[in-house]
Motif scaffolding. Sequence first.
Motif, PDB file in Angstrom:
ATOM      1  N   SER A 102       1.225  -1.300  -0.315  1.00 26.72           N
ATOM      2  CA  SER A 102       0.239   0.141  -0.274  1.00 26.72           C
ATOM      3  C   SER A 102       0.554   1.706   0.234  1.00 26.72           C
ATOM      4  CB  SER A 102      -0.928  -0.108   1.314  1.00 26.72           C
ATOM      5  OG  SER A 102      -1.999   1.110   1.435  1.00 26.72           O
ATOM      6  N   PRO A 103       1.955   1.236   1.260  1.00 24.01           N
ATOM      7  CA  PRO A 103       2.563   2.952   0.507  1.00 24.01           C
ATOM      8  C   PRO A 103       3.317   2.829  -0.539  1.00 24.01           C
ATOM      9  CG  PRO A 103       3.077   0.810   2.218  1.00 24.01           C
ATOM     10  CD  PRO A 103       1.872   0.449   2.019  1.00 24.01           C
ATOM     11  N   ALA A 104       4.154   1.192  -0.847  1.00 22.79           N
ATOM     12  CA  ALA A 104       4.845   1.699  -2.592  1.00 22.79           C
ATOM     13  C   ALA A 104       3.552   2.171  -3.029  1.00 22.79           C
ATOM     14  CB  ALA A 104       5.285   0.347  -2.624  1.00 22.79           C
ATOM     15  N   GLN A 105       2.235   1.863  -3.405  1.00 26.36           N
ATOM     16  CA  GLN A 105       1.756   2.016  -4.495  1.00 26.36           C
ATOM     17  C   GLN A 105       0.884   3.613  -4.363  1.00 26.36           C
ATOM     18  OE1 GLN A 105      -1.915  -0.161  -3.594  1.00 26.36           O
ATOM     19  NE2 GLN A 105      -1.032  -2.296  -4.669  1.00 26.36           N
ATOM     20  N   GLU A 109       2.500  12.104   1.706  1.00 27.90           N
ATOM     21  CA  GLU A 109       1.809  12.584   3.369  1.00 27.90           C
ATOM     22  C   GLU A 109       1.403  11.298   4.104  1.00 27.90           C
ATOM     23  OE1 GLU A 109      -0.846  15.667   3.676  1.00 27.90           O
ATOM     24  OE2 GLU A 109       0.512  17.124   4.751  1.00 27.90           O
ATOM     25  N   LYS A 110       0.509  10.303   2.695  1.00 30.49           N
ATOM     26  CA  LYS A 110      -0.006   9.061   2.995  1.00 30.49           C
ATOM     27  C   LYS A 110       1.170   8.326   2.955  1.00 30.49           C
ATOM     28  CE  LYS A 110      -4.747  10.141   1.257  1.00 30.49           C
ATOM     29  NZ  LYS A 110      -5.875   9.796   0.564  1.00 30.49           N
ATOM     30  N   SER A 111       1.901   8.246   2.393  1.00 33.76           N
ATOM     31  CA  SER A 111       3.106   6.833   1.805  1.00 33.76           C
ATOM     32  C   SER A 111       3.947   7.603   3.226  1.00 33.76           C
ATOM     33  CB  SER A 111       3.649   7.042   0.763  1.00 33.76           C
ATOM     34  OG  SER A 111       4.593   8.827   1.034  1.00 33.76           O
ATOM     35  N   LEU A 112       4.159   8.302   3.935  1.00 35.73           N
ATOM     36  CA  LEU A 112       5.050   8.419   5.232  1.00 35.73           C
ATOM     37  C   LEU A 112       4.185   8.129   5.901  1.00 35.73           C
ATOM     38  CD1 LEU A 112       7.306   9.530   5.992  1.00 35.73           C
ATOM     39  CD2 LEU A 112       6.385  11.834   6.440  1.00 35.73           C
ATOM     40  N   LEU A 113       2.899   8.453   6.581  1.00 32.57           N
ATOM     41  CA  LEU A 113       2.319   8.103   7.907  1.00 32.57           C
ATOM     42  C   LEU A 113       2.379   6.388   7.472  1.00 32.57           C
ATOM     43  CD1 LEU A 113      -0.597  10.447   7.959  1.00 32.57           C
ATOM     44  CD2 LEU A 113       1.090  10.190   9.207  1.00 32.57           C
ATOM     45  N   GLN A 114       1.973   5.392   6.341  1.00 34.27           N
ATOM     46  CA  GLN A 114       2.211   4.155   6.137  1.00 34.27           C
ATOM     47  C   GLN A 114       3.548   3.462   6.312  1.00 34.27           C
ATOM     48  OE1 GLN A 114      -0.657   2.196   3.536  1.00 34.27           O
ATOM     49  NE2 GLN A 114      -2.324   4.267   3.665  1.00 34.27           N
ATOM     50  N   TYR A 115       4.817   3.698   5.745  1.00 33.76           N
ATOM     51  CA  TYR A 115       6.361   3.969   5.865  1.00 33.76           C
ATOM     52  C   TYR A 115       6.490   4.015   7.725  1.00 33.76           C
ATOM     53  CZ  TYR A 115       7.248   2.324   1.175  1.00 33.76           C
ATOM     54  OH  TYR A 115       7.394   2.147  -0.127  1.00 33.76           O
ATOM     55  N   ARG A 116       5.860   4.296   8.000  1.00 31.68           N
ATOM     56  CA  ARG A 116       5.872   4.727   9.357  1.00 31.68           C
ATOM     57  C   ARG A 116       5.675   3.483  10.837  1.00 31.68           C
ATOM     58  NH1 ARG A 116       4.831  10.649  11.605  1.00 31.68           N
ATOM     59  NH2 ARG A 116       6.269   9.814  13.563  1.00 31.68           N
ATOM     60  N   SER A 117       5.021   3.380   9.809  1.00 32.20           N
ATOM     61  CA  SER A 117       3.315   2.435  11.097  1.00 32.20           C
ATOM     62  C   SER A 117       4.636   1.163  10.840  1.00 32.20           C
ATOM     63  CB  SER A 117       2.305   2.622  10.170  1.00 32.20           C
ATOM     64  OG  SER A 117       2.133   1.866   9.042  1.00 32.20           O
ATOM     65  N   ALA A 168      12.469   2.409   6.809  1.00 33.98           N
ATOM     66  CA  ALA A 168      13.763   3.440   7.404  1.00 33.98           C
ATOM     67  C   ALA A 168      14.035   3.795   5.765  1.00 33.98           C
ATOM     68  CB  ALA A 168      14.884   3.091   7.757  1.00 33.98           C
ATOM     69  N   THR A 169      13.803   3.164   4.536  1.00 41.56           N
ATOM     70  CA  THR A 169      14.011   3.497   3.414  1.00 41.56           C
ATOM     71  C   THR A 169      13.116   4.287   2.695  1.00 41.56           C
ATOM     72  OG1 THR A 169      15.495   1.353   2.826  1.00 41.56           O
ATOM     73  CG2 THR A 169      13.962   2.525   1.044  1.00 41.56           C
ATOM     74  N   GLY A 170      11.603   3.599   2.707  1.00 39.71           N
ATOM     75  CA  GLY A 170      10.001   4.681   2.461  1.00 39.71           C
ATOM     76  C   GLY A 170      10.052   5.528   2.852  1.00 39.71           C
ATOM     77  N   ILE A 171      10.166   5.502   4.993  1.00 41.73           N
ATOM     78  CA  ILE A 171      10.257   6.976   5.201  1.00 41.73           C
ATOM     79  C   ILE A 171      11.691   7.847   4.692  1.00 41.73           C
ATOM     80  CG2 ILE A 171      10.971   7.766   7.467  1.00 41.73           C
ATOM     81  CD1 ILE A 171      10.031   5.845   8.764  1.00 41.73           C
ATOM     82  N   ALA A 172      12.261   7.436   4.810  1.00 49.21           N
ATOM     83  CA  ALA A 172      12.991   8.263   4.016  1.00 49.21           C
ATOM     84  C   ALA A 172      12.834   9.099   1.967  1.00 49.21           C
ATOM     85  CB  ALA A 172      14.333   7.817   3.545  1.00 49.21           C
ATOM     86  N   GLN A 173      11.971   7.800   1.475  1.00 58.43           N
ATOM     87  CA  GLN A 173      11.615   8.588   0.301  1.00 58.43           C
ATOM     88  C   GLN A 173      10.755   9.378  -0.041  1.00 58.43           C
ATOM     89  OE1 GLN A 173      11.378   3.925  -1.095  1.00 58.43           O
ATOM     90  NE2 GLN A 173      12.776   5.113  -2.780  1.00 58.43           N
ATOM     91  N   SER A 174       9.375   8.609   1.120  1.00 59.73           N
ATOM     92  CA  SER A 174       8.834  10.083   1.255  1.00 59.73           C
ATOM     93  C   SER A 174       8.719  10.990   2.060  1.00 59.73           C
ATOM     94  CB  SER A 174       7.526   9.395   2.468  1.00 59.73           C
ATOM     95  OG  SER A 174       7.315   7.870   2.011  1.00 59.73           O
TER      96      SER A 174
END
Length: 327
Positions: free
Chosen positions: A42-45, A67-75, A79-85
């Motif tokens: 979901s966050p990747a999408q 913003e939504k991807s950042l929240l979901q990666y944090r959940s 680390a990679t997803g948070i940094a990318q977002s």
Amino acid sequence: MMCNNIFRSSLLWLFIVGISLLEISACSSGAAEKPAPKSITSPAQLLDQGIQKYNDNDYQHAITYFEKSLLQYRSIDSATGIAQSSLNMAKTLMAINNDQLAAEYIKKAGAIIQQENLNNLTEHLHLLKSSLAIKHTAYDDALHELEAVLNSNNATTRLAALKNRTKIAFLKSDTDKQIWLGKYKTLQQKSPEITRSHKARILRFEAELTKDASEKKNHLKQSLDISRELANRPAIAATLSQWAAVDSETGDADAAEDKILRALFIRHQLGDVKNSLSLIKQLDVLYKNSDNKKQSITKVWINKLSNHDLSDWNSLFLDFETYPKSR
């Protein structure tokens, strides 16, 4: 996937990076692997959707997706997803000149990248920090950030770094600006079909170099044609503004006004307050020199935007609209 996204948008070297978090391998025997959990896909999408919106210059919706991807990666503590977002958010906020908030996302991304040793994102971070420093005329800081990427093994990164380095040379009127432009142009010509947005920027630099008005306009026309084909709205607006300045210098006030208004419409549509204010100031000078009564309107908006009064922002362009209304 990063390169595909960047190439499709004419190498917008951005940190708009969409990666696949899973590698699905086929086995000759045995049970099929379970599909990835939705918490991972979901966050990747959402990140990919944000990338698409950014590439379409739809910055407000891009911010929503990031913003939504950042929240979901944090959940899921990715680390990679948070940094990318965070990098994506910063780049998008910079596109609409919300630099203060962009700097906060850059700081957060930088801390995570260092803490988690995300070396694949360090060059992107350096590029983004250099762009932000340029916007604030902190050229020494920008040059420091570019030292790490001007000799990158990645051609896309190196091209983006040369763009920023050339921009600094022009902004500072350095004696070596033609040398940097030559390096930038040489690398761009190695992949001309997939680096056309860089070609458009190079033509604008070349227009700035020449003193001949007709040659300036020829370079700017070529640049504008490319940016239109790419539907690159910020580049279109920037080219129109630069061309308007040439028209003003040659005494063609009507042509200058037309181009400024066209650029203002685009910047207003993008929600870019800073560049909208800059264009209205251009109009103000133009109207003052021609003793145009419209200057009273520009004065009102210069005062409002300079004081960060955005209460009437949505109706700004109505005061400058030249097209007929259907009702």
